[in-house]
Design a protein around this motif. Structure first.
Motif, PDB file in Angstrom:
ATOM      1  N   SER A   1      45.233  81.656  44.430  1.00 45.57           N
ATOM      2  CA  SER A   1      44.727  80.534  43.646  1.00 45.57           C
ATOM      3  C   SER A   1      45.134  80.654  42.180  1.00 45.57           C
ATOM      4  O   SER A   1      45.553  79.670  41.549  1.00 45.57           O
ATOM      5  N   SER A   2      45.041  81.857  41.617  1.00 47.39           N
ATOM      6  CA  SER A   2      45.425  82.063  40.218  1.00 47.39           C
ATOM      7  C   SER A   2      46.918  81.851  40.013  1.00 47.39           C
ATOM      8  O   SER A   2      47.337  81.301  38.997  1.00 47.39           O
TER       9      SER A   2
ATOM     10  N   LEU B   1      47.683  78.188  39.955  1.00 46.52           N
ATOM     11  CA  LEU B   1      47.236  77.639  38.677  1.00 46.52           C
ATOM     12  C   LEU B   1      48.220  77.970  37.557  1.00 46.52           C
ATOM     13  O   LEU B   1      48.598  77.101  36.760  1.00 46.52           O
TER      14      LEU B   1
ATOM     15  N   THR C   1      38.440  70.862  43.056  1.00 46.24           N
ATOM     16  CA  THR C   1      39.849  70.931  43.469  1.00 46.24           C
ATOM     17  C   THR C   1      40.616  71.713  42.409  1.00 46.24           C
ATOM     18  O   THR C   1      40.127  71.914  41.295  1.00 46.24           O
ATOM     19  N   ARG C   2      41.815  72.138  42.761  1.00 46.51           N
ATOM     20  CA  ARG C   2      42.608  72.889  41.779  1.00 46.51           C
ATOM     21  C   ARG C   2      43.036  72.009  40.614  1.00 46.51           C
ATOM     22  O   ARG C   2      43.274  72.507  39.518  1.00 46.51           O
ATOM     23  N   TRP C   3      43.154  70.698  40.844  1.00 41.62           N
ATOM     24  CA  TRP C   3      43.498  69.795  39.745  1.00 41.62           C
ATOM     25  C   TRP C   3      42.409  69.786  38.680  1.00 41.62           C
ATOM     26  O   TRP C   3      42.670  69.469  37.515  1.00 41.62           O
TER      27      TRP C   3
ATOM     28  N   ALA D   1      36.425  77.695  35.363  1.00 43.85           N
ATOM     29  CA  ALA D   1      36.493  78.002  36.798  1.00 43.85           C
ATOM     30  C   ALA D   1      35.113  78.006  37.434  1.00 43.85           C
ATOM     31  O   ALA D   1      34.934  77.551  38.574  1.00 43.85           O
TER      32      ALA D   1
ATOM     33  N   ILE E   1      34.585  74.438  39.607  1.00 43.79           N
ATOM     34  CA  ILE E   1      34.935  74.809  40.981  1.00 43.79           C
ATOM     35  C   ILE E   1      33.718  75.438  41.645  1.00 43.79           C
ATOM     36  O   ILE E   1      33.192  76.459  41.175  1.00 43.79           O
TER      37      ILE E   1
ATOM     38  N   LYS F   1      38.565  79.178  45.401  1.00 40.40           N
ATOM     39  CA  LYS F   1      39.486  78.332  44.644  1.00 40.40           C
ATOM     40  C   LYS F   1      39.455  78.650  43.156  1.00 40.40           C
ATOM     41  O   LYS F   1      40.165  78.035  42.376  1.00 40.40           O
ATOM     42  N   ARG F   2      38.633  79.602  42.769  1.00 40.46           N
ATOM     43  CA  ARG F   2      38.519  79.954  41.365  1.00 40.46           C
ATOM     44  C   ARG F   2      39.633  80.913  40.958  1.00 40.46           C
ATOM     45  O   ARG F   2      40.436  81.335  41.780  1.00 40.46           O
ATOM     46  N   THR F   3      39.652  81.232  39.674  1.00 37.48           N
ATOM     47  CA  THR F   3      40.612  82.216  39.179  1.00 37.48           C
ATOM     48  C   THR F   3      40.087  83.626  39.458  1.00 37.48           C
ATOM     49  O   THR F   3      38.934  83.812  39.848  1.00 37.48           O
TER      50      THR F   3
END
Length: 274
Positions: free
Chosen positions: A70-71, A74, A135-137, A211, A215, A220-222
């Motif tokens: 996920s990171s 990003l 979401t990642r957006w 994050a 989120i 899905k977080r960093t």
């Protein structure tokens, strides 16, 4: 003219103290991470049988692999976008006659002065209104906007130091503004671009507050955003907590060690002109 021996010795002593002050916390964390699980380590003390398996347990318990993915997603979305847009905007404001560039530059300067924490609540409602929450957006778009102010100011300062003779020589040879930017200005701006990429990477990779707020899904977080879940679950196990923190910090430390010469070169570039 050489400096007196006493001055150089004093400088070396100060440098040694600064290095020790920076490194000792990491040694303390490493020594704590190698202790038996469930123990309460104090200070810096390395055991005869270090427990390296603590890092494996921390990796598995904190679900590091999906967080690493996920990171990386990003970073790959934010860093190139910020670097490209900052280079284009900085070049335009420094070298081209853009209408209202002074006003635009002032807006970016104002963006640097706004405390980041004051933007979290409006960002939450705006992202929620766009339907991008969780979401990642929800992280990609705000991080691009938050890093652009610094990036544009950074690159404008660099391009302003470039000799005007280069622009005039390229113009005489028939090169347009974009060709001059791609073929002449960009290669000379590599140190500044590299340092901007490093700073944007650090800002993105270490993002914690956004994050956690934007989120809900921990996967899905960093990596830094996941530290809250790890602390909440294993706050009584100091050993695993230190091992997990070192795993989260490792990528940024490795990247800085590899690219430190570019970062230092860009830091020094603005101190000498001509």
């Amino acid at each position: 003219m050489k400096k007196p021996l006493s001055v150089r010795a004093a400088g070396n002593i100060v440098l040694v103290f600064m290095v020790a002050f920076s490194i000792l916390p990491f040694f303390s964390m490493l020594s704590a991470a190698l202790q038996p699980q469930g123990s309460m380590p104090e200070g810096i003390q390395f055991t005869a049988t270090p427990h390296w398996e603590n890092f494996i347990d921390a990796w598995n318990m904190a679900n590091i692999l999906p967080l690493l993915k996920s990171s990386c997603i990003l970073v790959l979305a934010v860093v190139p976008t910020v670097v490209l847009c900052s280079a284009l905007a900085g070049y335009a404001m420094a070298q081209l006659r853009v209408p209202g560039r002074g006003v635009l530059y002032a807006i970016f300067i104002i963006g640097l002065t706004i405390p980041f924490e004051t933007l979290v609540t409006p960002l939450y409602y705006e992202i929620d209104g766009l339907g991008l929450l969780n979401t990642r957006w929800a992280l990609i778009l705000p991080l691009i906007g938050l890093n652009l102010s610094f990036g544009v100011v950074w690159m404008r300062q660099h391009f302003e130091q470039m000799p005007r003779d280069l622009m005039e020589a390229a113009s005489i040879d028939g090169a347009g503004d974009f060709q001059t930017f791609v073929r002449i200005q960009l290669p000379l701006a590599l140190p500044a671009l590299s340092s901007l990429a490093i700073l944007t990477f650090l800002s993105t990779w270490n993002q914690f507050l956004l994050a956690v707020v934007l989120i809900n899904d921990p996967l899905k977080r960093t990596m830094a955003g996941a530290l809250q879940t790890f602390v909440g679950t294993y706050q009584t196990d100091v050993v695993l907590l230190n091992a997990g923190a070192l795993l989260i910090m490792a990528p940024t430390m490795i990247l800085f060690i590899i690219l430190q010469r570019y970062f230092i070169r860009a830091m020094l570039a603005g101190s000498v002109k001509g």
